[in-house]
Design a protein around this motif. Structure first.
Motif, PDB file in Angstrom:
ATOM      1  N   PHE A 155     -22.992 -47.528  35.729  1.00 39.36           N
ATOM      2  CA  PHE A 155     -22.781 -47.879  36.700  1.00 39.36           C
ATOM      3  C   PHE A 155     -22.680 -48.820  37.533  1.00 39.36           C
ATOM      4  O   PHE A 155     -21.460 -49.482  38.116  1.00 39.36           O
ATOM      5  N   LEU A 156     -23.529 -49.375  36.789  1.00 36.86           N
ATOM      6  CA  LEU A 156     -23.788 -51.544  37.678  1.00 36.86           C
ATOM      7  C   LEU A 156     -22.501 -51.915  37.045  1.00 36.86           C
ATOM      8  O   LEU A 156     -21.895 -52.479  37.910  1.00 36.86           O
ATOM      9  N   ILE A 157     -22.654 -51.422  36.110  1.00 37.06           N
ATOM     10  CA  ILE A 157     -21.622 -53.284  35.639  1.00 37.06           C
ATOM     11  C   ILE A 157     -20.267 -52.647  35.674  1.00 37.06           C
ATOM     12  O   ILE A 157     -19.473 -53.262  36.343  1.00 37.06           O
ATOM     13  N   ILE A 158     -20.169 -51.321  36.359  1.00 43.60           N
ATOM     14  CA  ILE A 158     -18.330 -51.344  36.423  1.00 43.60           C
ATOM     15  C   ILE A 158     -18.186 -51.369  37.651  1.00 43.60           C
ATOM     16  O   ILE A 158     -17.511 -51.577  38.467  1.00 43.60           O
ATOM     17  N   VAL A 159     -19.516 -51.330  38.440  1.00 44.08           N
ATOM     18  CA  VAL A 159     -19.076 -51.628  39.918  1.00 44.08           C
ATOM     19  C   VAL A 159     -19.200 -52.461  40.512  1.00 44.08           C
ATOM     20  O   VAL A 159     -18.664 -53.029  41.926  1.00 44.08           O
ATOM     21  N   THR A 160     -19.775 -53.339  39.831  1.00 38.68           N
ATOM     22  CA  THR A 160     -20.266 -54.761  40.442  1.00 38.68           C
ATOM     23  C   THR A 160     -19.534 -55.453  39.555  1.00 38.68           C
ATOM     24  O   THR A 160     -19.026 -56.962  40.291  1.00 38.68           O
ATOM     25  N   GLN A 161     -19.469 -55.483  38.027  1.00 39.49           N
ATOM     26  CA  GLN A 161     -19.121 -56.991  37.116  1.00 39.49           C
ATOM     27  C   GLN A 161     -18.117 -56.407  37.470  1.00 39.49           C
ATOM     28  O   GLN A 161     -16.823 -57.111  37.197  1.00 39.49           O
ATOM     29  N   LEU A 162     -17.320 -55.306  37.315  1.00 32.02           N
ATOM     30  CA  LEU A 162     -15.136 -55.228  36.852  1.00 32.02           C
ATOM     31  C   LEU A 162     -15.050 -55.765  38.594  1.00 32.02           C
ATOM     32  O   LEU A 162     -13.706 -56.527  38.051  1.00 32.02           O
ATOM     33  N   PRO A 163     -15.380 -55.671  39.815  1.00 31.00           N
ATOM     34  CA  PRO A 163     -14.126 -56.303  40.683  1.00 31.00           C
ATOM     35  C   PRO A 163     -14.414 -57.419  40.550  1.00 31.00           C
ATOM     36  O   PRO A 163     -13.837 -58.037  40.902  1.00 31.00           O
ATOM     37  N   PHE A 164     -15.592 -57.955  40.114  1.00 30.36           N
ATOM     38  CA  PHE A 164     -15.541 -58.925  40.376  1.00 30.36           C
ATOM     39  C   PHE A 164     -14.673 -60.473  39.216  1.00 30.36           C
ATOM     40  O   PHE A 164     -14.152 -60.844  39.955  1.00 30.36           O
ATOM     41  N   VAL A 165     -14.186 -59.235  38.157  1.00 27.06           N
ATOM     42  CA  VAL A 165     -13.239 -59.963  37.154  1.00 27.06           C
ATOM     43  C   VAL A 165     -12.277 -60.361  38.088  1.00 27.06           C
ATOM     44  O   VAL A 165     -11.255 -61.019  37.643  1.00 27.06           O
ATOM     45  N   PRO A 189     -11.303 -57.109  45.469  1.00 20.59           N
ATOM     46  CA  PRO A 189     -10.989 -55.794  44.347  1.00 20.59           C
ATOM     47  C   PRO A 189     -11.178 -54.222  45.397  1.00 20.59           C
ATOM     48  O   PRO A 189     -10.908 -53.576  44.681  1.00 20.59           O
ATOM     49  N   ILE A 190     -12.364 -54.487  45.959  1.00 21.91           N
ATOM     50  CA  ILE A 190     -13.145 -52.744  45.779  1.00 21.91           C
ATOM     51  C   ILE A 190     -12.102 -52.617  46.981  1.00 21.91           C
ATOM     52  O   ILE A 190     -11.209 -51.260  46.771  1.00 21.91           O
ATOM     53  N   TYR A 191     -11.527 -52.924  48.046  1.00 23.02           N
ATOM     54  CA  TYR A 191     -10.794 -52.658  49.035  1.00 23.02           C
ATOM     55  C   TYR A 191      -9.600 -51.891  48.144  1.00 23.02           C
ATOM     56  O   TYR A 191      -9.163 -51.285  48.632  1.00 23.02           O
ATOM     57  N   LEU A 192      -9.004 -52.953  47.280  1.00 24.99           N
ATOM     58  CA  LEU A 192      -7.549 -53.202  46.561  1.00 24.99           C
ATOM     59  C   LEU A 192      -7.580 -51.407  46.314  1.00 24.99           C
ATOM     60  O   LEU A 192      -6.977 -50.137  45.729  1.00 24.99           O
ATOM     61  N   ILE A 193      -9.105 -51.699  45.464  1.00 29.83           N
ATOM     62  CA  ILE A 193      -8.943 -49.983  44.339  1.00 29.83           C
ATOM     63  C   ILE A 193      -9.103 -48.376  45.550  1.00 29.83           C
ATOM     64  O   ILE A 193      -8.539 -47.464  44.750  1.00 29.83           O
ATOM     65  N   ALA A 194     -10.660 -49.120  46.643  1.00 30.24           N
ATOM     66  CA  ALA A 194     -10.109 -47.971  47.016  1.00 30.24           C
ATOM     67  C   ALA A 194      -8.748 -47.664  47.873  1.00 30.24           C
ATOM     68  O   ALA A 194      -8.482 -46.543  47.960  1.00 30.24           O
ATOM     69  N   GLN A 195      -7.684 -48.507  48.001  1.00 24.41           N
ATOM     70  CA  GLN A 195      -6.794 -48.309  48.694  1.00 24.41           C
ATOM     71  C   GLN A 195      -5.391 -47.629  47.634  1.00 24.41           C
ATOM     72  O   GLN A 195      -4.821 -46.705  47.984  1.00 24.41           O
ATOM     73  N   LEU A 198     -20.576 -44.595  47.033  1.00 24.25           N
ATOM     74  CA  LEU A 198     -20.366 -44.699  45.683  1.00 24.25           C
ATOM     75  C   LEU A 198     -21.075 -46.711  45.406  1.00 24.25           C
ATOM     76  O   LEU A 198     -21.616 -47.320  45.195  1.00 24.25           O
ATOM     77  N   LEU A 199     -20.533 -47.253  46.749  1.00 24.47           N
ATOM     78  CA  LEU A 199     -20.927 -49.001  47.310  1.00 24.47           C
ATOM     79  C   LEU A 199     -22.557 -48.973  47.308  1.00 24.47           C
ATOM     80  O   LEU A 199     -23.080 -49.323  46.647  1.00 24.47           O
ATOM     81  N   TYR A 200     -22.804 -48.078  48.138  1.00 25.93           N
ATOM     82  CA  TYR A 200     -24.015 -48.227  48.633  1.00 25.93           C
ATOM     83  C   TYR A 200     -25.190 -47.855  47.707  1.00 25.93           C
ATOM     84  O   TYR A 200     -25.834 -48.534  47.439  1.00 25.93           O
ATOM     85  N   THR A 201     -24.747 -46.531  46.909  1.00 25.43           N
ATOM     86  CA  THR A 201     -24.999 -46.803  45.182  1.00 25.43           C
ATOM     87  C   THR A 201     -26.054 -47.845  44.870  1.00 25.43           C
ATOM     88  O   THR A 201     -26.786 -48.386  43.858  1.00 25.43           O
ATOM     89  N   SER A 202     -24.793 -48.972  43.992  1.00 28.19           N
ATOM     90  CA  SER A 202     -24.767 -49.886  43.720  1.00 28.19           C
ATOM     91  C   SER A 202     -24.802 -51.259  44.251  1.00 28.19           C
ATOM     92  O   SER A 202     -26.168 -52.115  43.693  1.00 28.19           O
ATOM     93  N   MET A 203     -24.903 -51.162  45.717  1.00 29.74           N
ATOM     94  CA  MET A 203     -25.938 -52.070  46.370  1.00 29.74           C
ATOM     95  C   MET A 203     -27.089 -52.116  46.498  1.00 29.74           C
ATOM     96  O   MET A 203     -28.011 -53.005  45.917  1.00 29.74           O
ATOM     97  N   ASN A 204     -27.942 -50.938  46.318  1.00 30.48           N
ATOM     98  CA  ASN A 204     -29.489 -50.610  46.197  1.00 30.48           C
ATOM     99  C   ASN A 204     -30.288 -50.352  45.149  1.00 30.48           C
ATOM    100  O   ASN A 204     -30.958 -49.863  44.639  1.00 30.48           O
ATOM    101  N   LEU A 205     -29.358 -49.977  44.138  1.00 30.10           N
ATOM    102  CA  LEU A 205     -29.589 -49.784  42.328  1.00 30.10           C
ATOM    103  C   LEU A 205     -30.096 -50.462  41.766  1.00 30.10           C
ATOM    104  O   LEU A 205     -31.679 -50.455  41.427  1.00 30.10           O
ATOM    105  N   PHE A 215     -19.141 -54.203  54.470  1.00 31.01           N
ATOM    106  CA  PHE A 215     -18.339 -53.015  53.640  1.00 31.01           C
ATOM    107  C   PHE A 215     -17.593 -51.898  54.322  1.00 31.01           C
ATOM    108  O   PHE A 215     -16.299 -51.502  54.419  1.00 31.01           O
ATOM    109  N   ALA A 216     -18.831 -50.965  55.096  1.00 28.15           N
ATOM    110  CA  ALA A 216     -17.758 -50.096  56.424  1.00 28.15           C
ATOM    111  C   ALA A 216     -17.430 -50.855  57.007  1.00 28.15           C
ATOM    112  O   ALA A 216     -15.729 -49.608  57.510  1.00 28.15           O
ATOM    113  N   ARG A 217     -17.104 -52.018  58.166  1.00 29.41           N
ATOM    114  CA  ARG A 217     -15.922 -52.219  58.913  1.00 29.41           C
ATOM    115  C   ARG A 217     -14.898 -52.048  57.722  1.00 29.41           C
ATOM    116  O   ARG A 217     -13.851 -52.539  58.468  1.00 29.41           O
ATOM    117  N   VAL A 218     -14.404 -52.861  56.585  1.00 24.81           N
ATOM    118  CA  VAL A 218     -13.062 -53.226  55.445  1.00 24.81           C
ATOM    119  C   VAL A 218     -12.507 -51.894  55.333  1.00 24.81           C
ATOM    120  O   VAL A 218     -12.002 -51.711  54.682  1.00 24.81           O
TER     121      VAL A 218
END
Lengths: 310, 271
Positions: A38-48, B121-127, B140-147, B209-212
């Motif tokens: 999960f972390l690799i997909i959500v944090t590493q790929l966007p940075f690439v 990129p996250i904005y583009l994926i969402a779009q 889901l983003l908050y999940t990755s932020m806190n994990l 994130f929430a703002r964007v």
């Protein structure tokens, strides 16, 4: 594996260890995998993706003119005076907030380490600033404390009989942002340093007192060395969070008056100016800077970590 | 020995500092309970009559949807974080995988990457996937932020389970599930609760994130507060009421878990 079994004949009478071991290895790894993937997909790929976009010419308002840009975006980032000043602002903001709140936090932690009536209550009062939602805190500073007409600061000046009614935010924008952040982060530093003080062994201090050491000597030679790693930890964690600060800059000055830091600048380049390539290049540069800080941070944390394992 | 007044003066100084730091919070509460005209006086009016007008106006102006969005994103992501972090922490502490320190540091390193670097990129994926202004995407983003923080914290809490008890239980023939339920869970429960609180606070506070990524439908409470950024004129009571209401869940959670909060924010390195 067969060679190994032959080399160690004493294991011959046991069941062959190989298949069992393989199953075990995956059984111990399995619980780790969901979080890791999960972390690799959500944090590493966007940075690439950020890295790729940083080499592209891409403004979303001009979709026909998209393509490879080489290092143009990076050149633009380094030559754009606004972006350069945002780098300076980020450093000034982070360094001053972290250093001032560390010093204040140390003072408060030393005070709270002493016994006095209502200590628990004072501690609770001191934590409050850290628990106000960052945007809310920034709003309160902007409208309720700094406002030149009806803000509390000028109200107090008026109360005390001073004529001066300064416009805090426009006359000292960076100080205004720093002050509000110091108010929020001092409690954090105090909490970490207080935990450090309270984990300090008592016996050496008692021995030193009996030997006639002054309280300054005790602080200098016993307390401070013990606190050092907690000071480092507070400084590094504080830097990680304050470097990324967006809320206070966005709320108090909206990035104006020369206070825009890198996160705000990237937000603006991408969200308002729609310069995707340039925003990405700036993002990559921020990451490069963070890696430098993070290397030191990881070293500090891992030294703490070794101590725990001992 | 030292004279008694020296000890008292430290206490007085500490009380003074505590009150200075608390003053803006106290002033926020007091202003939120004044009428707009009493809130905006100079010099300030401490003794003006109290009223709930500011709160009434805040809720009348449509504060419920953003508050509910914040609750669902924060609670939703906290639950997913725990579901992912607890097994991972188990694999890093009780039955450690090989090279477990490397894995642990990988988790931490993701936390050190500034979020702005992944924002576009996250904005583009969402779009492209039609997930802009969608509270599930934000969750889901908050999940990755806190994990990463949750894994670190849970690991340090699970490491507090004494190895001897675990060994004794397995020698007595207890199976994995029994050990988890009877031995690990009771010791780790306060740690799980603290981790959940910290994840909740971080998600609740998040603005960038929430703002964007959100807008009309999925805007969270912090995004709603940014509506007051440029407000001019007599809105002080309403701004303060908004700040109080939005901060209240964090204030309650934070006061309840003061010690665990430190441990969480320092990634379990400080006990």
């Amino acid at each position: 594996m067969a060679v190994m079994t032959q080399a160690r004949p004493d294991t011959d009478d046991r069941p062959p260890p190989v298949p069992r071991k393989k199953v075990n290895r995956w059984a111990t790894r399995a619980p780790l995998l969901p979080a890791l993937i999960f972390l690799i997909i959500v944090t590493q790929l966007p940075f690439v993706a950020t890295l790729v976009i940083s080499f592209m010419k891409w403004n979303s308002l001009d979709p026909t003119n998209r393509g490879f840009a080489g290092i143009d975006n990076y050149v633009n980032v380094f030559t754009d005076p606004d972006l350069r000043s945002s780098v300076v602002n980020t450093i000034v903001l982070t360094a001053s907030v972290v250093l001032i709140s560390l010093v204040l936090g140390l003072g408060l932690a030393l005070l709270l380490d002493k016994k006095f009536a209502g200590r628990g209550l004072v501690r609770t009062l001191l934590i409050a600033p850290f628990l106000v939602v960052p945007v809310a805190a920034a709003l309160i500073w902007k409208h309720v404390l700094y406002n030149p007409e009806y803000g509390l600061f000028n109200g107090i000046l008026n109360w005390l009989g001073f004529e001066a009614q300064p416009d805090w935010i426009s006359s000292m924008p960076m100080t205004a942002v720093v002050l509000s952040l110091v108010w929020q982060w001092t409690p954090f530093m105090m909490l970490i340093l207080l935990a450090g003080l309270q984990s300090k062994p008592v016996e050496p201090v008692e021995a030193a007192t009996i030997d006639g050491a002054s309280s300054f000597q005790i602080f200098r030679y016993l307390t401070f060395p013990h606190l050092r790693q907690y000071l480092e930890l507070g400084g590094l964690l504080g830097s990680i969070y304050v470097v990324q600060n967006f809320d206070a800059v966005f709320t108090i000055t909206s990035g104006g008056l020369g206070t825009a830091n890198l996160p705000y600048m990237i937000y603006q380049t991408f969200y308002q100016a729609h310069e995707y390539g340039e925003a990405s290049a700036a993002g990559v540069i921020v990451v490069a800077g963070s890696i430098i800080i993070a290397t030191f941070a990881l070293r500090t944390v891992s030294s703490l970590f070794k101590e725990e394992k001992r | 020995m030292r004279p008694k007044w020296v000890g008292h003066s430290w206490g007085v100084l500490a009380w003074f500092c505590g009150l200075v730091f608390f003053a803006p919070v106290a002033w926020m509460f007091l202003t939120s309970l004044h009428s707009e005209s009493d809130a905006a006086t100079n010099p300030p009016s401490l003794l003006a009559p109290l009223t709930l007008e500011g709160y009434g106006e805040f809720f009348d102006a449509g504060a419920w949807p953003p508050l509910l969005n914040s609750f669902s994103a924060s609670i939703g992501s906290t639950i997913i974080v725990l579901l992912l972090a607890i097994p991972a922490a188990y694999a890093l502490s009780i039955r450690p995988v090989e090279k477990w320190t490397d894995v642990l540091f990988f988790f931490l390193s993701t936390k050190m990457m500034p979020v702005v670097a992944a924002l576009l990129p996250i904005y583009l994926i969402a779009q492209f996937s039609g997930m802009l202004d969608n509270i599930s995407f934000l969750t889901l983003l908050y999940t990755s932020m806190n994990l990463p923080i949750a894994v670190w914290l849970m690991r340090s809490f699970l490491s507090e389970v004494p190895k001897e008890i675990l060994e004794a239980a397995s020698i007595d023939g207890a199976g994995l599930l029994v050990i988890l339920r009877r031995v690990v869970a009771p010791i780790a429960m306060p740690g799980i609760a603290a981790t959940a609180l910290i994840c909740f606070i971080f998600s609740w506070n998040e603005l960038l994130f929430a703002r964007v990524l959100t807008g009309v439908v999925a805007g969270t409470a912090p995004v709603y507060l940014t509506g007051f950024v440029t407000s001019q004129g007599l809105f002080l009571a309403k701004v303060c009421a908004a700040a109080v209401v939005v901060s209240l869940p964090v204030l309650i959670a934070g006061f309840a878990a003061q010690d665990k909060l430190v441990q969480g924010l320092s990634l379990g390195a400080v006990k």
